[in-house]
Design an enzyme around this catalytic site. Structure first.
Site, PDB file in Angstrom:
ATOM      1  N   HIS A 116       0.841  -1.204   0.000  1.00 53.64           N
ATOM      2  CA  HIS A 116       0.000   0.000   0.000  1.00 53.64           C
ATOM      3  C   HIS A 116       0.879   1.258   0.000  1.00 53.64           C
ATOM      4  CE1 HIS A 116      -2.801   3.119   1.306  1.00 53.64           C
ATOM      5  NE2 HIS A 116      -3.739   2.343   0.785  1.00 53.64           N
ATOM      6  N   GLU A 188      -4.485   1.943  -7.110  1.00 57.92           N
ATOM      7  CA  GLU A 188      -4.732   3.084  -6.233  1.00 57.92           C
ATOM      8  C   GLU A 188      -3.787   4.224  -6.593  1.00 57.92           C
ATOM      9  OE1 GLU A 188      -6.777   1.629  -2.347  1.00 57.92           O
ATOM     10  OE2 GLU A 188      -4.676   2.060  -2.012  1.00 57.92           O
TER      11      GLU A 188
HETATM   12  O1  LIG Z   1      -6.961   1.096   1.425  1.00 57.56           O
HETATM   13  C1  LIG Z   1      -7.776   1.818   0.900  1.00 57.56           C
HETATM   14  C2  LIG Z   1      -7.402   2.921   0.062  1.00 57.56           C
HETATM   15  O2  LIG Z   1      -6.157   3.468   0.338  1.00 57.56           O
HETATM   16  C3  LIG Z   1      -8.475   3.944  -0.130  1.00 57.56           C
HETATM   17  O3  LIG Z   1      -8.690   4.712   1.013  1.00 57.56           O
HETATM   18  P1  LIG Z   1      -9.706   5.932   0.908  1.00 57.56           P
HETATM   19  O4  LIG Z   1     -10.906   5.447   0.171  1.00 57.56           O
HETATM   20  O5  LIG Z   1     -10.016   6.308   2.305  1.00 57.56           O
HETATM   21  O6  LIG Z   1      -9.013   6.998   0.110  1.00 57.56           O
END
Ligand SMILES: O=C[C@H](O)COP(=O)(O)O
Length: 271
Positions: A116, A188
């Site tokens: 991540h 992401e």
């Molecule tokens: O792990 C999940 C992602 O990093 C998305 O997080 P978020 O929807 O709070 O931006």
């Protein structure tokens, strides 16, 4: 890339099309008690929603580590899978504070998040560390939720190239794939995480398409999914359609009622 680890399929071979997947990482937002309340509501949602109960939409939850055992108890017997947000690249030894993939497997985890953006940016995980963790996930029979994403907003072409370089880098460390290995690639864009709105749909579609093509060429024969994360919320999946296999949700799944609406969108796509 390790010989024999990937590349079992002919270039361009189709990847088996998975069911829609909705994953939620709670990061470190909720304490243990709040995670318990959330997981309880999630279990109720799973029982009452026909698409989840009928396993036409797959759900998984990644609570913080201290809430993992409790979450496992709450979700056992439901169709909702669980997992962890990180693991160490070794399974046993003098690694104070580390989390063993073998232990995660013993706790019934199906998924483990690897790479991540926050692990890289805040905890300094290098591409080599991420690659070794990916290997540890496969070695332990866990499905990695492997995060890729460009650091800065730019063209979709540059974004796709950066993401594919991250995949190639990490898979260079993988030696332990089996015929039953599964991977979830979470696209992401780093600049879209923690924002009010997700990345533009056209941008996501372009990158997801390139990621699917890469997986088709290098991971054929195994189940591979591409899901989108980064401020994903109600409406995101309806807009993205089947250009992705689902979503990786963060803050916008903290209210299970919001998650239920997103499950409805996934169910509509599954039909
Ligand atoms: O792990 C999940 C992602 O990093 C998305 O997080 P978020 O929807 O709070 O931006």
């Amino acid at each position: 890339m390790s010989s024999g680890a990937v590349g079992q399929g002919a270039p361009g071979a189709p990847v088996a099309r998975p069911l829609p997947i909705l994953g939620v990482s709670l990061k470190l937002y909720l304490d243990v008690a709040a995670t318990g309340a959330w997981a309880g509501e999630l279990a109720e949602l799973a029982a009452r929603h026909p698409a989840v109960a009928g396993e036409r939409v797959r759900l998984f939850a990644l609570p913080s580590l201290t809430a993992l055992a409790q979450t496992r108890q709450q979700l056992a017997g439901t169709p909702v899978a669980w997992g962890a947000q990180d693991l160490h690249w070794e399974d046993r030894g003098a690694f104070t504070g580390a989390v063993s993939g073998a232990d995660l497997a013993e706790l019934g985890c199906r998924y483990v998040e690897v790479g991540h953006a926050e692990r890289k940016r805040i905890f300094g995980e290098t591409p080599a560390v991420v690659g070794q963790k990916l290997n540890a996930a496969f070695r332990n029979g866990l499905t990695p939720v492997f995060c890729v994403g460009e650091q800065r907003a730019g063209t979709p072409e540059l974004a796709a190239a950066e993401c594919i370089a991250q995949l190639e880098d990490a898979f260079g460390h993988v030696t332990q794939l089996s015929a039953t290995s599964e991977i979830v690639v979470a696209y992401e864009p780093e600049w879209a995480i923690g924002r009010p709105v997700p990345a533009p749909a056209a941008h996501v579609r372009f990158v997801a398409d390139r990621l699917r093509a890469w997986l088709g060429a290098h991971f054929a024969g195994a189940e591979a999914s591409v899901i989108y994360g980064g401020s994903a919320q109600r409406g995101t999946l309806a807009e993205l359609g089947d250009s992705v296999d689902g979503l990786f949700l963060g803050r916008f799944a903290h209210r299970v009622s919001d998650l239920a609406a997103i499950v409805d969108e996934a169910a509509a796509l599954a039909e």
